[in-house]
Write a protein that holds these residues in place. Structure first.
Motif, PDB file in Angstrom:
ATOM      1  N   ILE A 477      34.100  38.543  45.689  1.00  0.00           N
ATOM      2  CA  ILE A 477      32.704  38.636  46.106  1.00  0.00           C
ATOM      3  C   ILE A 477      31.840  38.945  44.890  1.00  0.00           C
ATOM      4  N   ASP A 478      30.820  38.130  44.672  1.00  0.00           N
ATOM      5  CA  ASP A 478      29.833  38.367  43.611  1.00  0.00           C
ATOM      6  C   ASP A 478      28.568  38.912  44.258  1.00  0.00           C
ATOM      7  N   TYR A 479      28.156  40.103  43.840  1.00  0.00           N
ATOM      8  CA  TYR A 479      26.977  40.704  44.450  1.00  0.00           C
ATOM      9  C   TYR A 479      26.232  41.528  43.413  1.00  0.00           C
ATOM     10  N   LEU A 480      25.006  41.117  43.110  1.00  0.00           N
ATOM     11  CA  LEU A 480      24.148  41.813  42.153  1.00  0.00           C
ATOM     12  C   LEU A 480      24.858  42.084  40.838  1.00  0.00           C
ATOM     13  N   GLY A 481      25.552  41.076  40.330  1.00  0.00           N
ATOM     14  CA  GLY A 481      26.188  41.184  39.023  1.00  0.00           C
ATOM     15  C   GLY A 481      27.535  41.869  39.024  1.00  0.00           C
ATOM     16  N   GLU A 482      28.013  42.363  40.179  1.00  0.00           N
ATOM     17  CA  GLU A 482      29.323  43.009  40.259  1.00  0.00           C
ATOM     18  C   GLU A 482      30.273  42.162  41.100  1.00  0.00           C
ATOM     19  N   GLN A 483      31.556  42.352  40.857  1.00  0.00           N
ATOM     20  CA  GLN A 483      32.575  41.615  41.596  1.00  0.00           C
ATOM     21  C   GLN A 483      33.471  42.582  42.359  1.00  0.00           C
ATOM     22  N   TYR A 484      33.879  42.157  43.535  1.00  0.00           N
ATOM     23  CA  TYR A 484      34.759  42.928  44.401  1.00  0.00           C
ATOM     24  C   TYR A 484      35.880  42.001  44.856  1.00  0.00           C
ATOM     25  N   VAL A 485      37.115  42.472  44.767  1.00  0.00           N
ATOM     26  CA  VAL A 485      38.255  41.661  45.168  1.00  0.00           C
ATOM     27  C   VAL A 485      38.850  42.250  46.443  1.00  0.00           C
ATOM     28  N   VAL A 486      38.959  41.410  47.479  1.00  0.00           N
ATOM     29  CA  VAL A 486      39.542  41.824  48.753  1.00  0.00           C
ATOM     30  C   VAL A 486      40.734  40.918  49.044  1.00  0.00           C
ATOM     31  N   GLU A 487      41.907  41.513  49.149  1.00  0.00           N
ATOM     32  CA  GLU A 487      43.081  40.727  49.517  1.00  0.00           C
ATOM     33  C   GLU A 487      43.226  40.730  51.034  1.00  0.00           C
ATOM     34  N   LEU A 488      43.273  39.533  51.608  1.00  0.00           N
ATOM     35  CA  LEU A 488      43.518  39.368  53.035  1.00  0.00           C
ATOM     36  C   LEU A 488      44.962  38.933  53.213  1.00  0.00           C
ATOM     37  N   LYS A 489      45.676  39.610  54.096  1.00  0.00           N
ATOM     38  CA  LYS A 489      47.097  39.277  54.244  1.00  0.00           C
ATOM     39  C   LYS A 489      47.567  39.515  55.662  1.00  0.00           C
ATOM     40  N   HIS A 497      54.456  44.068  52.076  1.00  0.00           N
ATOM     41  CA  HIS A 497      53.204  44.784  51.885  1.00  0.00           C
ATOM     42  C   HIS A 497      53.145  45.427  50.497  1.00  0.00           C
ATOM     43  N   GLU A 498      54.229  46.054  50.086  1.00  0.00           N
ATOM     44  CA  GLU A 498      54.261  46.693  48.767  1.00  0.00           C
ATOM     45  C   GLU A 498      54.137  45.658  47.659  1.00  0.00           C
ATOM     46  N   ARG A 499      54.748  44.501  47.859  1.00  0.00           N
ATOM     47  CA  ARG A 499      54.619  43.442  46.867  1.00  0.00           C
ATOM     48  C   ARG A 499      53.168  42.974  46.776  1.00  0.00           C
ATOM     49  N   GLY A 500      52.480  42.919  47.921  1.00  0.00           N
ATOM     50  CA  GLY A 500      51.080  42.557  47.924  1.00  0.00           C
ATOM     51  C   GLY A 500      50.229  43.547  47.159  1.00  0.00           C
ATOM     52  N   GLU A 501      50.556  44.846  47.265  1.00  0.00           N
ATOM     53  CA  GLU A 501      49.829  45.863  46.511  1.00  0.00           C
ATOM     54  C   GLU A 501      49.994  45.651  45.016  1.00  0.00           C
ATOM     55  N   ARG A 502      51.204  45.346  44.603  1.00  0.00           N
ATOM     56  CA  ARG A 502      51.451  45.118  43.176  1.00  0.00           C
ATOM     57  C   ARG A 502      50.696  43.887  42.682  1.00  0.00           C
ATOM     58  N   GLN A 503      50.703  42.854  43.501  1.00  0.00           N
ATOM     59  CA  GLN A 503      49.981  41.630  43.117  1.00  0.00           C
ATOM     60  C   GLN A 503      48.486  41.899  42.989  1.00  0.00           C
ATOM     61  N   LEU A 504      47.940  42.685  43.902  1.00  0.00           N
ATOM     62  CA  LEU A 504      46.519  43.001  43.846  1.00  0.00           C
ATOM     63  C   LEU A 504      46.189  43.816  42.608  1.00  0.00           C
ATOM     64  N   LEU A 505      47.064  44.743  42.259  1.00  0.00           N
ATOM     65  CA  LEU A 505      46.837  45.538  41.048  1.00  0.00           C
ATOM     66  C   LEU A 505      46.801  44.651  39.812  1.00  0.00           C
ATOM     67  N   LEU A 513      38.815  45.580  36.931  1.00  0.00           N
ATOM     68  CA  LEU A 513      38.219  46.369  38.003  1.00  0.00           C
ATOM     69  C   LEU A 513      39.069  47.601  38.278  1.00  0.00           C
ATOM     70  N   GLU A 514      38.417  48.708  38.594  1.00  0.00           N
ATOM     71  CA  GLU A 514      39.124  49.961  38.862  1.00  0.00           C
ATOM     72  C   GLU A 514      39.468  50.130  40.330  1.00  0.00           C
ATOM     73  N   LYS A 515      38.791  49.394  41.191  1.00  0.00           N
ATOM     74  CA  LYS A 515      39.007  49.562  42.629  1.00  0.00           C
ATOM     75  C   LYS A 515      39.195  48.196  43.273  1.00  0.00           C
ATOM     76  N   GLY A 516      40.162  48.116  44.174  1.00  0.00           N
ATOM     77  CA  GLY A 516      40.413  46.898  44.918  1.00  0.00           C
ATOM     78  C   GLY A 516      40.510  47.195  46.394  1.00  0.00           C
ATOM     79  N   TYR A 517      40.519  46.106  47.193  1.00  0.00           N
ATOM     80  CA  TYR A 517      40.479  46.265  48.647  1.00  0.00           C
ATOM     81  C   TYR A 517      41.528  45.357  49.286  1.00  0.00           C
ATOM     82  N   MET A 518      42.127  45.842  50.356  1.00  0.00           N
ATOM     83  CA  MET A 518      43.131  45.069  51.065  1.00  0.00           C
ATOM     84  C   MET A 518      42.849  45.147  52.557  1.00  0.00           C
ATOM     85  N   LEU A 519      42.833  43.983  53.196  1.00  0.00           N
ATOM     86  CA  LEU A 519      42.661  43.900  54.645  1.00  0.00           C
ATOM     87  C   LEU A 519      43.905  43.257  55.233  1.00  0.00           C
TER      88      LEU A 519
END
Length: 546
Positions: A477-489, A497-505, A513-519
């Motif tokens: 997501i691009d919003y006001l010059g910042e990016q946010y990554v959300v993994e949908l799984k 699930h743990e493998r997905g966390e590692r992939q997101l990292l 990015l210091e913060k990520g999101y998972m749904l």
């Protein structure tokens, strides 16, 4: 190739060149990508006597490429360069009228075009034929004989370039004309003919498997099957874009980071010429000089680029209009793209599949590790926006996103954690009792439908193609010059699930990015619905489960 207009403040002096997004580009007037690599390949094909078709998507720079090629060939060859643009439908009424029109276009080339240096014998041959024949009497066979005579008396090899062939390909008269070229190509050891014939079109005339009007019956065995493969890349790469920007930066003393700008332009467009040019045009004309971007230095930044991207995705232009029209003309194409984007369906890249062949021909898809992907992020986002607009009225989750949208921006930043919290509530209320198969298929769509009205007009999102599979999708997501990554799984057990966390990292590290999101869409009846934060090394993962 297609270029970029330069922004011009009132009272500023215009420099010698500008960049262009409409029509043909000229090196003396426009900033352009260096096409030397492509022109060398085409020149080699002409020297080998090959017939071929430059077939690429809309606004890919085909006309500019042919223009540069004919200038390169002049002197060594007699070049006739014609276009079917603007000649109307009457010339295609019969093979005779088309043959006569083609000869008229040759004469026009001699009077005004690059063939004006043709020998006197060529001039007399064409002039006498046009004077002595009427349209209904110049048969394709007679034109064939004239071509042989023309190539005999010209004093040099003759090359024919025909642009805007798509306007002709529906007509049987044009098929007869191609049949004549094919016959002469096969007999050229005995009968003089063109050294090379080059067509430019969106449709692949070489393998014309269908009428160009989708509702009509199929047509096979195009007479252009003698043509050589055209495998010359016309996309801009990062070096191409950087070279184009260098001239602009020098002329206007702009302090941009060229490599960073070239990377962003390429990452979002995959080098599609019009999209590269359009973004730069918007940066220079619509972003520079506005509030927040007072000058060119402020505009040619990451923040300025995001603003140009927002403007591009919101506008109506001929490329996007054509995309929408093609989806209406080819329902199978629309269905494939919808399933690819919203349902995470995987399609093997197989050009024997007619729908995939159509999508590739129009420039909407490309191959990635043996699978189909949308050709660039801008097309992908535009398709998402189109599909959302078609379904939003009947979408309960979109309605909830519209109602909630005022509560997610804090201090100019998007509160993704709050978005996930509210999505979990609405999703559970609306779809908690639905069948697992339905939710597994539609979960991605529901989240994107909820997200769209929240960021609409300010931000955009796209799906990172390298992560799209049956179980995992990363939304950026691009919003006001910042990016946010959300993994949908889709939840498939703790190990997955743990493998997905590692992939997101790993993905967050790439985006710095210091913060990520998972749904996670979890169909376990004992699941714990809600949102929590997890510390994973130096990064924070905000995890939502529905």
């Amino acid at each position: 190739m297609i270029g970029i207009f330069l922004w011009l403040r009132q009272g500023e002096e215009r420099l010698g060149r500008e960049f262009n997004t409409t029509g043909r580009c000229y090196p003396q007037r426009h900033y352009m990508v260096d096409m030397e690599r492509q022109l060398e390949r085409l020149e080699q094909m002409v020297e080998r006597g090959e017939y071929f078709c430059v077939n690429r998507g809309r606004q890919y720079g085909k006309t500019t490429l042919l223009s540069l090629l004919k200038r390169r060939l002049e002197g060594r060859y007699l070049v006739f360069s014609v276009s079917f643009e603007g000649i109307g439908e009457a010339p295609f009424a019969s093979a005779e009228t088309l043959a006569y029109t083609l000869l008229e276009l040759f004469g026009d080339n001699i009077d005004y075009g690059e063939a004006k240096l043709a020998s006197e014998a060529v001039r007399e041959l064409i002039g006498e034929t046009l004077s002595s024949c009427r349209e209904e009497k110049l048969s394709v066979l007679k034109l064939s004989k004239i071509v042989s005579r023309l190539c005999t008396v010209s004093g040099k090899a003759v090359v024919l370039l025909i642009d805007e062939v798509d306007k002709a390909a529906n007509y049987s008269a044009f098929m007869e004309l191609l049949g004549m070229f094919r016959d002469k190509y096969l007999k050229r050891p005995e009968r003089p003919t063109f050294r090379s014939v080059i067509l430019a079109s969106v449709y692949d005339i070489k393998n014309l498997k269908r009428k160009l009007r989708p509702q009509e019956s199929h047509q096979y065995n195009s007479p252009w099957n003698i043509a050589a493969d055209f495998d010359v890349s016309m996309e801009f790469d990062r070096a191409d874009i950087a070279g184009m920007l260098e001239g602009y930066r020098t002329d206007y003393c702009v302090g941009m980071d060229i490599q960073t700008m070239a990377k962003m332009l390429y990452d979002y467009t995959s080098g599609y010429p019009f999209l590269v040019s359009r973004l730069c045009k918007l940066l220079d004309e619509k972003v520079a000089g506005t509030e927040g971007f007072p000058d060119r230095n402020a505009a040619w930044t990451k923040e300025g680029f995001q603003e140009a991207l927002r403007l591009l995705l919101a506008e109506a232009n001929t490329l996007f209009d054509d995309l929408r029209k093609k989806l209406a003309d080819y329902p199978g194409l629309r269905r494939m793209l919808y399933e690819l984007l919203y349902e995470g369906k995987s399609f093997p890249y197989n050009t024997d599949d007619e729908i995939l062949d159509v999508a590739r021909m129009f420039g909407y898809i490309r191959e990635y590790e043996g699978k189909v992907m949308v050709s660039n992020r801008i097309f992908e986002t535009r398709l998402y926006n189109l599909f959302v607009s078609e379904e939003r009225i009947n979408s309960a989750i979109y309605t909830e996103g519209s109602r909630d949208k005022g509560q997610f921006v804090r201090n100019g930043r998007l509160d993704m954690k709050r978005i996930l919290e509210r999505f979990c509530v609405h999703f559970t209320e609306l779809y908690g009792g639905s069948e697992e198969r339905f939710l597994e298929k539609s979960g991605r769509k529901f989240f994107l439908f909820y997200l769209k009205p929240i960021i609409n007009g300010t931000g955009n999102y796209y799906v990172e193609a390298s992560t799209r599979d049956e179980g995992r999708t990363d939304v950026v997501i691009d919003y006001l010059g910042e990016q946010y990554v959300v993994e949908l799984k889709i939840w498939r057990g703790n190990a997955y699930h743990e493998r997905g966390e590692r992939q997101l990292l790993q993905y967050l590290e790439g985006y710095q990015l210091e913060k990520g999101y998972m749904l996670s869409f979890n169909f376990n009846k004992k699941k714990e619905v809600g949102v929590k934060e997890i510390q994973l090394g130096e990064r924070v993962l905000v995890e939502a489960v529905v």
